[in-house]
Structures are given as C-alpha cells and as structure tokens.
Design a protein around this motif. Structure first.
Motif, PDB file in Angstrom:
ATOM      1  N   MET A 261       0.832  -1.201   0.000  1.00  0.00           N
ATOM      2  CA  MET A 261       0.000   0.000   0.000  1.00  0.00           C
ATOM      3  C   MET A 261       0.868   1.253   0.000  1.00  0.00           C
ATOM      4  O   MET A 261       1.932   1.275   0.594  1.00  0.00           O
ATOM      5  N   VAL A 262       0.340   2.255  -0.643  1.00  0.00           N
ATOM      6  CA  VAL A 262       1.137   3.464  -0.826  1.00  0.00           C
ATOM      7  C   VAL A 262       0.633   4.589   0.069  1.00  0.00           C
ATOM      8  O   VAL A 262      -0.570   4.792   0.224  1.00  0.00           O
ATOM      9  N   CYS A 263       1.575   5.306   0.666  1.00  0.00           N
ATOM     10  CA  CYS A 263       1.228   6.504   1.441  1.00  0.00           C
ATOM     11  C   CYS A 263       2.058   7.658   0.922  1.00  0.00           C
ATOM     12  O   CYS A 263       3.280   7.552   0.826  1.00  0.00           O
ATOM     13  N   TYR A 264       1.396   8.749   0.544  1.00  0.00           N
ATOM     14  CA  TYR A 264       2.141   9.944   0.144  1.00  0.00           C
ATOM     15  C   TYR A 264       2.460  10.760   1.390  1.00  0.00           C
ATOM     16  O   TYR A 264       1.672  10.785   2.342  1.00  0.00           O
ATOM     17  N   THR A 265       3.580  11.439   1.344  1.00  0.00           N
ATOM     18  CA  THR A 265       3.844  12.391   2.433  1.00  0.00           C
ATOM     19  C   THR A 265       4.076  13.768   1.828  1.00  0.00           C
ATOM     20  O   THR A 265       4.501  13.899   0.680  1.00  0.00           O
ATOM     21  N   TYR A 266       3.760  14.796   2.608  1.00  0.00           N
ATOM     22  CA  TYR A 266       3.946  16.179   2.139  1.00  0.00           C
ATOM     23  C   TYR A 266       4.575  16.993   3.261  1.00  0.00           C
ATOM     24  O   TYR A 266       4.648  16.551   4.409  1.00  0.00           O
TER      25      TYR A 266
ATOM     26  N   LEU B 260      -2.185  19.918  -1.301  1.00  0.00           N
ATOM     27  CA  LEU B 260      -2.897  19.987  -2.584  1.00  0.00           C
ATOM     28  C   LEU B 260      -2.054  19.377  -3.703  1.00  0.00           C
ATOM     29  O   LEU B 260      -2.575  18.715  -4.599  1.00  0.00           O
ATOM     30  N   THR B 261      -0.729  19.585  -3.617  1.00  0.00           N
ATOM     31  CA  THR B 261       0.142  18.973  -4.621  1.00  0.00           C
ATOM     32  C   THR B 261       0.039  17.444  -4.559  1.00  0.00           C
ATOM     33  O   THR B 261      -0.051  16.764  -5.586  1.00  0.00           O
ATOM     34  N   ALA B 262       0.041  16.917  -3.344  1.00  0.00           N
ATOM     35  CA  ALA B 262      -0.061  15.465  -3.177  1.00  0.00           C
ATOM     36  C   ALA B 262      -1.367  14.952  -3.777  1.00  0.00           C
ATOM     37  O   ALA B 262      -1.410  13.889  -4.401  1.00  0.00           O
ATOM     38  N   ILE B 263      -2.435  15.731  -3.593  1.00  0.00           N
ATOM     39  CA  ILE B 263      -3.721  15.313  -4.143  1.00  0.00           C
ATOM     40  C   ILE B 263      -3.680  15.357  -5.677  1.00  0.00           C
ATOM     41  O   ILE B 263      -4.210  14.490  -6.366  1.00  0.00           O
ATOM     42  N   TYR B 264      -2.966  16.337  -6.208  1.00  0.00           N
ATOM     43  CA  TYR B 264      -2.779  16.430  -7.659  1.00  0.00           C
ATOM     44  C   TYR B 264      -2.081  15.177  -8.179  1.00  0.00           C
ATOM     45  O   TYR B 264      -2.539  14.519  -9.113  1.00  0.00           O
ATOM     46  N   GLU B 265      -0.986  14.826  -7.508  1.00  0.00           N
ATOM     47  CA  GLU B 265      -0.207  13.662  -7.945  1.00  0.00           C
ATOM     48  C   GLU B 265      -1.016  12.368  -7.835  1.00  0.00           C
ATOM     49  O   GLU B 265      -0.867  11.459  -8.639  1.00  0.00           O
TER      50      GLU B 265
ATOM     51  N   TYR C 226      -2.570  11.716 -11.036  1.00  0.00           N
ATOM     52  CA  TYR C 226      -1.807  11.510 -12.261  1.00  0.00           C
ATOM     53  C   TYR C 226      -0.764  10.404 -12.181  1.00  0.00           C
ATOM     54  O   TYR C 226      -0.329   9.884 -13.187  1.00  0.00           O
ATOM     55  N   ARG C 227      -0.348  10.039 -10.977  1.00  0.00           N
ATOM     56  CA  ARG C 227       0.662   8.986 -10.894  1.00  0.00           C
ATOM     57  C   ARG C 227       0.017   7.610 -10.916  1.00  0.00           C
ATOM     58  O   ARG C 227      -1.158   7.465 -10.577  1.00  0.00           O
ATOM     59  N   LYS C 228       0.831   6.641 -11.258  1.00  0.00           N
ATOM     60  CA  LYS C 228       0.327   5.276 -11.299  1.00  0.00           C
ATOM     61  C   LYS C 228       0.037   4.740  -9.896  1.00  0.00           C
ATOM     62  O   LYS C 228      -0.997   4.135  -9.645  1.00  0.00           O
ATOM     63  N   GLU C 229       0.978   4.983  -8.951  1.00  0.00           N
ATOM     64  CA  GLU C 229       0.779   4.461  -7.597  1.00  0.00           C
ATOM     65  C   GLU C 229      -0.219   5.336  -6.856  1.00  0.00           C
ATOM     66  O   GLU C 229       0.088   6.456  -6.498  1.00  0.00           O
ATOM     67  N   LYS C 230      -1.431   4.811  -6.672  1.00  0.00           N
ATOM     68  CA  LYS C 230      -2.458   5.586  -5.974  1.00  0.00           C
ATOM     69  C   LYS C 230      -2.280   5.431  -4.460  1.00  0.00           C
ATOM     70  O   LYS C 230      -2.099   4.303  -3.983  1.00  0.00           O
ATOM     71  N   PRO C 231      -2.336   6.505  -3.729  1.00  0.00           N
ATOM     72  CA  PRO C 231      -2.152   6.411  -2.270  1.00  0.00           C
ATOM     73  C   PRO C 231      -3.447   5.988  -1.575  1.00  0.00           C
ATOM     74  O   PRO C 231      -4.531   6.254  -2.071  1.00  0.00           O
TER      75      PRO C 231
ATOM     76  N   TYR D   7       3.337   0.059   4.693  1.00  0.00           N
ATOM     77  CA  TYR D   7       3.205   1.077   3.645  1.00  0.00           C
ATOM     78  C   TYR D   7       4.518   1.342   2.924  1.00  0.00           C
ATOM     79  O   TYR D   7       5.598   1.216   3.490  1.00  0.00           O
ATOM     80  N   THR D   8       4.371   1.747   1.669  1.00  0.00           N
ATOM     81  CA  THR D   8       5.493   2.303   0.934  1.00  0.00           C
ATOM     82  C   THR D   8       5.292   3.814   0.932  1.00  0.00           C
ATOM     83  O   THR D   8       4.222   4.293   0.559  1.00  0.00           O
ATOM     84  N   TYR D   9       6.298   4.546   1.374  1.00  0.00           N
ATOM     85  CA  TYR D   9       6.134   5.995   1.476  1.00  0.00           C
ATOM     86  C   TYR D   9       6.728   6.706   0.272  1.00  0.00           C
ATOM     87  O   TYR D   9       7.853   6.429  -0.135  1.00  0.00           O
ATOM     88  N   ILE D  10       5.966   7.597  -0.297  1.00  0.00           N
ATOM     89  CA  ILE D  10       6.478   8.400  -1.412  1.00  0.00           C
ATOM     90  C   ILE D  10       6.345   9.861  -1.040  1.00  0.00           C
ATOM     91  O   ILE D  10       5.247  10.337  -0.719  1.00  0.00           O
ATOM     92  N   HIS D  11       7.469  10.575  -1.018  1.00  0.00           N
ATOM     93  CA  HIS D  11       7.380  11.988  -0.665  1.00  0.00           C
ATOM     94  C   HIS D  11       7.034  12.830  -1.890  1.00  0.00           C
ATOM     95  O   HIS D  11       7.611  12.670  -2.950  1.00  0.00           O
ATOM     96  N   ILE D  12       6.074  13.698  -1.730  1.00  0.00           N
ATOM     97  CA  ILE D  12       5.671  14.579  -2.827  1.00  0.00           C
ATOM     98  C   ILE D  12       6.206  15.976  -2.539  1.00  0.00           C
ATOM     99  O   ILE D  12       5.904  16.560  -1.489  1.00  0.00           O
TER     100      ILE D  12
END
Ligand code: SF4
Lengths: 246, 471
Positions: A1-6, A14-19, A22-27, A42-47
């Motif tokens: 599972m993916v978790c974005y961080t900001y 808002l940028t994270a929500i934008y990504e 558009y990105r393949k990995e949905k958080p 989780y897999t963490y992806i920093h935006i």
C-alpha cells in the motif's frame, strides 16, 4: 500500500492530491512528513510541493465542487493535531469530484460528516479564542497575548483582532506551535517565532489585571456555584493563559 | 474609596442581573476608532457558577432611594454603598476592551437621587465612550423606570441594546414587593423604545448615513420564585413581550434569597431547575414555533421538573406521533423530542439525496434515546419500541428521573423536599419524613402534584426501571 507524504503546508497537501490523480501508484493515505509514524505495511512516497500544481487543484475545487468545500478542507487542514487530516481531505475531495456541488448534502456519508465535524470543532475553537485571548500592555506600546489552542487557528482569528483593535500594535503568540501573528496598526502577518522571553509586566499593567480579577471574582454568585458546568464552558487547558485564572 | 473597592461593590451589586449577552448588533470599527461588535456575541470568560461573562456589567451606583423588597440594593438594607464617576467607567471599559477582557459595557444603576438624575449620568458615560473615545464595542444600558423620555431617546442613539427590567411577573407582585414602581413606569418606556426602534427602521432605509436606535433591540428580566406566580403566567407574559413589544430576549433569574422580607419565600437555594425549564420553554417559543398555551394550560400551569418542556408536550400529545422522518414537514420535525434546529435542518438537506434510516439519524446528531418513541424511518419503528402510551410515558419519565438523580444541586423552589421514592408511591402524607432520604429532589408543592398526576400511567414500569438506582 502506498502513502504519500507532504511537507505540512496547505500547498504541499494539494500537490499530493494532484499527484494522486496523475501517478500510477495511488495512495491510500496522505500524511504530513513531520511526526510521521512509519509502518512496515506502507510504501512511502514523498511529494515535493509545487505551487502550480496546487493552484490547479485549488481552482478545480472552486469550479467543480464549491467554495464551501474549499473552506471545509482549509478548516480541516488547520486541525493539525488530527493525524489523518490529509487522508480525510483527500477522501472528501475524491467524493466531491464525483458528486459535485451537492456534496455537503450527503450527511450520512462518513467522508462528508467527518469533514463537517472537524470543521465545526475548529470553528468552535475560533469562536472561543475570540473571547479567550488576553492581551497585556508591554514595552514599546505593544499588546502581547500568549495562546495555546488545540488547532492552528491564528490565520482565522488575526483578521478579527485587526479589525477590532485596529489602532493598537499587537502580537498573538501561539506558544504551542511557535508561531506569532503580528499587527502594526495597518497589516498583520504570521511569522515563525520563538519568543522565549515573555516581556515584563509593569505596575500600570498590573493595575488593570488586578481590577479585572476583582471584577471576575465579584460577579460569581456563590448560591449558584457549579464547578463542573464551569469547567465544561471554560476548559481547564485554557486557564494557563487567562489573566483571571492566575 | 479606591477603584478596586468600588468595582467590587458595584460589580457585586450588578451580578443578579443575569443577562450578559453581546449579540444582535454588528457595528463595524471606524477609522481611528476602537472596537466592533460581533452579531453572534462572544463570551470572554465564565463565572464559577457557569455564566458567560461578555460585558463589563456594573452599576453606576448602588445607593438606591427605593426599597424593593427582593433587591439587595434597597435603601433599608445595610450594605456598603458606592458610585462611579462617568470617567472611571470609561477608563475601565476602554482598558478592559483593549486587553480583550470584554465585548463592551453593560451599565445599569440603582436610583441615585431620582430617575432623571441617574439616567443623565448613564447618558453622559456612554456619550463619553462613543464620541470622545470613538468606542465601537457593545453597549447595553438599563433604562431607569420613570426617567424622562427625552433622555431615553438620546441614550438609544448610543446604546446597542436597552432594557427595562420587569422583575416581578405580575402586578400584584410589584405592588407588594416594589411599591415605588408601577406597571406603567415599566411598560411605558418599553413601549416607547419599541416605537422608536420601529420608526428608526423606516428612517434607516431612507437615510444615507443612518443613525441607529438601539440596533440590538431591547430585553428584560423576570425574577423567578420570588412571588407565587405560576409558570404559565410567566410564559404568557414572555410571549406577549416578544409579540407586542418586539423584545429580543426575556431573561429569567432564579430568585437568590437576599432579604427576609415577610412577603418573600424562605428559600435556601435559588430555584435553578425551574429557571432552566423556563429557558427551555422560552426557546421553544422563539425558535420552535410553540405557543405558550400549548406548553401549559390552566390544568397544567407549571413546567414539569422531570421532563424538558418538549418531551412533556409530546407525551401529552401522543396522537401527533409517530411521524415519518423521510416525509414529515420541517415544523413537525422541530416538535420531535431529540431533534433540534440543527438536526432538523440536516434531515431536510440529507433527505434530498437519500432515504434516511436510524443509523443515518445518529450521524446527523439526532438524540435517538429521546426521538425513538416518536418517529418511524421508512415506515418502521425503532427496534424494540412499542407504540403504546404506558410504555412511552414510563420510559421517558424514568429517563428524566435518572438524569435528575445524577445532577447534584437541583432545586425547584425548595418549598419542600420530595423523595423520588415517594413520588412513585404517590405518598403525599409521608412527605415530611423523607427529607433526609438519599435521593431527594426539591420541588414546590403544586409542582409536585403535577408530577404525580403525570405519573399515573406507566408508574409500575418506572418503578421497575428505577429500582437499582434507589436501593
Ligand atoms: S429601584 Fe432597582 S436598585 Fe433600587 S431597590 Fe428597586 S430594584 Fe433595587
């Protein structure tokens, strides 16, 4: 599972929500970098914050959902002790883009109710703090007030005091967040501030404090004494910064 | 006398006036001025008895020439006296305001020398504030009964709200306890202020730079429990004041025993529960579309201490229920116990996009514990609910009693202590012996009778429910 961080800024969220669109990995979650409690699930992806992208999301909320929705999520964003606030906002907006301007009628949907409840909580504190802020006149003819609110409400109360106390210089210092709103009789702004040493109180200031305490103590009716009601209306955590309680 | 001592005396004397709201006005700050008002009102702190402090509420003077029996400031009472100068009040107001202690000033006064003299000092104070100090915060002033109408008219141009206190809810009460005040001296200025406000409304629409007259309207206060007036007299009076005098608020103040005048009841505690029920009923008049004679009748002249007035109305009017949540009108939703203005509005909104069930209602803030007896969702009752009178009354009264038992310090006139146990037995003759019973509530005798009557049905099931609590 993916978790974005900001980075903790509104634009960052808002940028994270934008990504997320558009990105393949949905958080499944969007969390703030600071105070992150990582989990091995989780897999963490920093935006990285991107003002242009955040502006696009901002505009899209205004056009496709509503100004109210924008107001809602800004309030939730300021509830900064709500660990999952990024995720809550993300889920709410996704539903919003599906349903459109009627989103806030869907009160029996948890994604909507959650947002409205948090907003209500933040608004309640804003209203409380309009009353609970206590200024002291310190050196340099500046009125200084320390606060420690549950939510990051400085941007919501500063305009109120700028209108009301427009002819006096003041500082409202959020000690918990080390932020301060400064007002110079024309404009206000919020800065990061560690005002470690609180200015000294002189005799003139003490005079009015004593008068205020005298008033406060004189108006209580002892036959009606009701401590539990008192604490409900004036929660103990606010007492530290209230002149009449010290 | 130093300022602290004066403030102590004149705040202490003003505290029995319970109104301290700062709502109903939205005055904006002016360039170079100080202050603004906030239409919803703001509480700045709360007293240890749980009342909002919004305004610097003080008397200009407590050196009264009148002798109203219920009042701590009456001339015959032996208490320290003090009088502020207008300048002292202005200094306190401005300096408190700049520190955000208060929303503004609530200035009242005892009758110093005579009504006109007192009113002139009040007028001078608020003119100093508004003109010289450009103060735009909230100002509420008390109109001194008997003051010249020219003074009242001028004061209205500077005040946000004006009030004339009726205090005693009947003419007979006034005659006995406040012999120097007549009904006319109170209602006269009230009518005058009402007319001025109405005139002003027309003027405002025409004028380019309108001068407002008491833009937050007028209010009054009634003392509860100092006379033998029933709740129905009080509520009908309030209803008439709202309708005929356009009052914004009527405040109710539980009589705090400050005198041992022979005509006053011997209370040991102020009747706070009764005051609370009156506020609830008042709320129903103003926001829920109820009329006073629906809530109370000559047979039921007093509010039920055990149940809130809406619940009490509902169990006496079971033929209106149940109502279907997905169909029923907004006005009827408001009449369902457990549904407030906010949740009724939410129901109306949410109904537009989906059909609601009981789970949804919980999320919308409906108190199902109350509402469950009076509603259906998609044509179905709440699980386990029977639509029969005994069942409903029994459960609701038992809940009410449980709540009361949990609340300490309740008193309803304090004429007599009644135990819950006796209430259920209908054992009037034993009243005297149960004063020391653990679960006592204090209720006035006639009120007690009323409760007894409302318990005739469902008493057995109530007893069963309360047994664990009473043992
Ligand atoms: S006139 Fe007012 S202050 Fe004077 S005794 Fe009567 S109620 Fe009290």
């Amino acid at each position: 599972m993916v978790c974005y961080t900001y980075d903790g800024s509104f634009e960052g969220l808002l940028t994270a929500i934008y990504e997320a669109y558009y990105r393949k990995e949905k958080p499944v979650k969007i969390l703030q970098e600071e105070n992150l409690q990582p989990s091995m699930l989780y897999t963490y992806i920093h935006i990285a914050t991107d003002i242009e992208k955040s502006q696009k999301v901002y505009n899209s909320i205004m056009e496709k959902i509503s100004e109210d929705a924008l107001d809602n999520i800004y309030h939730v964003f300021l509830a900064d002790r709500e660990y999952e606030r990024g995720t809550i906002i993300y889920n709410y907006l996704r539903l919003g883009w599906k349903i459109g301007r009627n989103i806030d009628l869907h009160l029996s949907d948890d994604r909507v109710m959650k947002v409205l409840k948090i907003r209500q909580r933040v608004e309640r504190e804003v209203h409380r703090m309009m009353g609970f802020v206590r200024f002291s006149l310190v050196g340099g003819n500046i009125y200084y007030a320390p606060i420690e609110p549950d939510n990051n409400i400085l941007p919501l109360i500063a305009p109120h005091f700028a209108e009301r106390l427009s002819d006096q210089k003041w500082i409202i210092h959020d000690k918990a967040r080390e932020l301060a709103a400064l007002y110079n009789t024309r404009d206000w702004l919020i800065v990061e501030a560690d005002l470690g040493k609180i200015p000294i109180i002189d005799a003139g200031e003490k005079h009015y404090r004593d008068l205020w305490k005298e008033f406060y103590n004189s108006v209580a009716i002892k036959e009606r004494y009701n401590l539990s009601l008192h604490k409900k209306l004036l929660p103990v955590r606010y007492w530290r910064n209230l002149t009449e309680k010290n | 006398m130093d300022l602290i001592r004066k403030l102590h005396i004149l705040a202490d004397s003003a505290k029995y006036d319970v109104s301290c709201v700062s709502s109903g006005s939205s005055r904006e700050n002016t360039p170079g001025g100080i202050g603004s008002t906030f239409s919803g009102g703001i509480c700045h702190t709360f007293t240890t008895d749980g009342r909002c402090i919004s305004l610097l509420k003080i008397l200009l003077s407590n050196a009264c020439t009148y002798d109203c029996a219920y009042c701590i400031n009456r001339i015959s009472n032996d208490i320290p006296r003090a009088t502020f100068t207008p300048e002292e009040i202005v200094d306190l107001t401005i300096n408190f305001y700049r520190r955000n202690y208060i929303e503004g000033l609530f200035l009242s006064s005892a009758v110093l020398k005579n009504p006109d003299y007192t009113m002139e000092l009040i007028l001078k104070t608020i003119k100093l504030l508004r003109i010289e100090n450009r103060f735009n915060g909230y100002i509420h002033i008390k109109v001194i009964p008997g003051a010249d109408s020219r003074l009242i008219e001028e004061a209205g141009m500077y005040a946000d709200r004006m009030s004339v206190n009726i205090e005693l809810p009947s003419n007979a009460g006034l005659k006995m306890l406040a012999p120097q005040k007549s009904k006319e001296a109170i209602l006269g200025p009230m009518g005058y202020i009402r007319n001025k406000i109405l005139e002003n409304r027309d003027d405002i629409q025409r004028a380019k730079k309108p001068v407002y007259f008491a833009p937050a309207g007028q209010s009054t206060q009634l003392i509860v429990g100092a006379t033998s007036d029933n709740d129905i007299n009080i509520l009908k009076l309030s209803e008439a004041l709202y309708k005929q005098y356009n009052l914004k608020r009527v405040f109710y103040s539980a009589y705090v025993p400050v005198s041992n005048h022979p005509a006053l009841p011997k209370l040991t505690k102020p009747p706070l529960l009764r005051e609370h029920r009156l506020y609830q009923a008042d709320w129903l008049l103003r926001f829920y579309g109820f009329r006073a004679n629906e809530l109370l009748t000559n047979e039921h002249p007093n509010l039920n201490p055990i149940l809130d007035p809406k619940c009490d109305w509902a169990i006496r009017n079971l033929h209106h229920f149940p109502v279907e949540i997905n169909k029923c009108s907004y006005n009827m939703l408001l009449r369902v116990p457990g549904i407030g203005v906010k949740s009724a509005k939410r129901i109306i909104d949410a109904r537009k996009v989906s059909t609601l069930d009981f789970e949804d209602l919980k999320k919308l803030g409906v108190v199902l514990k109350r509402a469950q007896y009076f509603i259906t969702c998609k044509g179905k009752y709440y699980p386990g609910i029977k639509m029969n009178e005994d069942f409903i009354k029994g459960n609701i009264v038992a809940d009410g009693l449980k709540t009361l038992l949990k609340t300490k310090n309740i008193s309803y006139g304090d004429y007599e202590q009644v135990s819950i146990f006796d209430l259920l037995q209908g054992n009037k003759s034993d009243l005297g012996s149960c004063v020391n019973f653990n679960n006592t509530i204090s209720i006035g005798v006639d009120i007690w009778k009323y409760v007894y009557d409302s318990l005739t049905s469902g008493r057995e099931s109530i007893k069963k429910q309360l047994k664990p609590l009473l043992s």
